[in-house]
Design an enzyme around this catalytic site. Structure first.
Site, PDB file in Angstrom:
ATOM      1  CB  SER A  67      -0.921   0.016   1.221  1.00 15.13           C
ATOM      2  OG  SER A  67      -0.152  -0.099   2.402  1.00 15.13           O
ATOM      3  CG  ASP A 126      -4.171   5.571   6.697  1.00 11.02           C
ATOM      4  OD1 ASP A 126      -3.015   5.312   7.121  1.00 11.02           O
ATOM      5  OD2 ASP A 126      -4.693   4.961   5.741  1.00 11.02           O
ATOM      6  CG  HIS A 146      -1.092   3.753   4.628  1.00 10.32           C
ATOM      7  ND1 HIS A 146      -2.371   3.326   4.937  1.00 10.32           N
ATOM      8  CD2 HIS A 146      -0.455   2.698   4.093  1.00 10.32           C
ATOM      9  CE1 HIS A 146      -2.497   2.053   4.585  1.00 10.32           C
ATOM     10  NE2 HIS A 146      -1.349   1.645   4.072  1.00 10.32           N
TER      11      HIS A 146
END
Ligand SMILES: *[C@@H]1O[C@H](CO)[C@@H](O)[C@H](O)[C@H]1NC(C)=O
Ligand SMILES: *[C@@H]1O[C@H](CO)[C@@H](O)[C@H](O)[C@H]1NC(C)=O
Ligand SMILES: *[C@@H]1O[C@H](CO)[C@@H](O)[C@H](O)[C@H]1NC(C)=O
Ligand SMILES: *[C@@H]1O[C@H](CO)[C@@H](O)[C@H](O)[C@H]1NC(C)=O
Length: 381
Positions: free
Chosen positions: A49, A344, A347
């Protein structure tokens, strides 16, 4: 750059474009913005990600992690969610920007869906990264594209490129291109979660066995890419995963989970050792390991020195440390997003991605070994 509306690119057109880039680069860019000068002909991205630019948006399954809703992308041009787990650009984008591209090459599944894979692969590269992906196929099975499958996708892309442009041109292109890797955090999370479920901590020999399987798979991926013609490997190591807000929030003090950080640090040390052995065995292979772990720890030690006001909480989320609620429309959003390390609960923010890539390209030298990303890009085998 050159208008790419057509669905196919002949070899003549490809080499014309490549030589134009080279000529413009050599002239020093009269009329050409310096940021358009490419250090490499293409970038190919594999990972999780931290690097995904939209693959998971096109991956079926209800449990697939997707950054396809606000406030993801709030600072991206057009203020739209693109699949990046960031408020704006991610690490793949900033590495590509430093290499002279506008942003990361597009996501593989997006290119496939638009029937545009081969042209993109020949003139800018492809991003195979998938949120949730691990070095091990067993990590988040069925919810992401694991590293081994990303390698398979790259191999089939290569076969299509060869069919279009010929093997000589493709070998030359791949040898000069930049292969960016960033994967491993999800394996750490999965390992720690499995131990937690068993209500125990792993024994040293279990940790060793875990590292051995990770290194074996990582090594297989790099060796397979080398076999396909890749020569330049830029590898972002695993950061201090015990310090992400979603892990900190489980600690009453909000402190980092030292066990998880040690797990990551041990893997990073094993990877460093393994890469130097691999480079000695594979002629022409060049690599740079970007020490995300050390850079992040230094940032945590003095966030203000790097311009941050907050290094332990999610900018977008809810509850304690912003880590008790999802980042979605209506969630709490911090004021100055560039002042947060985390976007977040897992991340990094766009700003953290930007500063990371800057360090990997331009130093200080302790954050890359044995060479930096800039030297790797300019390396001639
Ligand atoms: C990783 O190892 C497993 C078996 O342990 C294998 O099935 C998988 O394909 C491997 N992945 C890579 C990239 O080699
Ligand atoms: C790549 O594809 C070729 C056939 O096109 C196959 O022989 C080879 O085993 C593949 N390699 C990987 C790593 O998938
Ligand atoms: C986990 O182990 C500890 C100590 O052995 C025990 O007190 C606790 O109840 C266990 N928790 C669970 C969920 O089994
Ligand atoms: C919680 O954080 C403290 C530091 O504030 C640390 O010493 C401790 O080891 C952490 N606990 C766990 C379970 O990680």
């Amino acid at each position: 750059m050159v208008g790419m509306k057509k669905k196919s690119v002949g070899l003549g057109r490809l080499s014309l474009m490549l030589s134009m880039v080279q000529v413009l680069g050599a002239v020093g860019g009269g009329g050409v913005h310096p940021s358009k000068m490419r250090l490499v002909p293409a970038v190919y991205v594999l990972g999780d990600s931290t690097l995904d630019v939209g693959n998971n948006n096109h991956l079926p399954g209800k449990d697939v992690p997707r950054a396809n809703k606000p406030y993801y992308g709030i600072d991206f041009p057009g203020s739209k969610p693109t699949g990046r787990f960031s408020n704006g650009f991610n690490a793949a984008d900033y590495v590509a920007k430093n290499l002279g591209f506008d942003k990361s090459p597009p996501a593989y599944l997006v290119l496939k869906a638009r029937n545009y894979l081969v042209p993109a692969a020949l003139v800018m590269g492809v991003n195979y990264a998938s949120a949730g992906a691990g070095i091990l196929d067993s990590t988040n099975t069925g919810r992401s594209i694991p590293l081994s499958k990303q390698v398979v996708y790259l191999n089939s892309t290569r076969a299509e490129m060869v069919a279009k442009a010929g093997s000589g041109a493709v070998s030359d292109l791949l040898a000069k291109s930049f292969f960016l890797f960033g994967v491993g955090s999800n394996d750490m999370f999965a390992f720690a979660a499995a131990q937690q479920k068993l209500n125990r901590s792993a024994t040293p020999s279990e940790v060793e066995a875990f590292y051995t399987s990770l290194i074996s798979n990582y090594s297989a991926a790099i060796t397979e890419l080398y076999g396909m013609g890749a020569r330049k490997f830029g590898i972002i190591n695993v950061g201090p995963v015990g310090c992400v807000p979603s892990v900190r929030v489980a600690n009453a003090t909000g402190g980092c989970n030292d066990g998880m950080n040690q797990l990551a640090a041990g893997f990073d040390a094993a990877l460093r050792g393994h890469m130097s052995g691999l480079a000695a065995r594979l002629p022409g292979l060049a690599y740079s390991i970007a020490d995300s772990y050390a850079l992040t720890q230094l940032t945590f030690a003095d966030p203000g020195a790097a311009g941050y006001a907050n290094a332990d909480s999610a900018c977008c989320g809810g509850g304690r440390l912003g880590a008790e609620g999802p980042c979605q429309r209506g969630a709490a959003l911090c004021g100055d997003r560039d002042r947060f390390v985390f976007w977040d609960s897992v991340h990094p923010s766009q700003q953290a991605n930007k500063l990371g890539a800057k360090a990997y390209f331009h130093g200080p030298p302790q954050f890359t070994s044995p060479i930096n990303f800039n030297q790797l890009a300019n390396y001639n085998s």
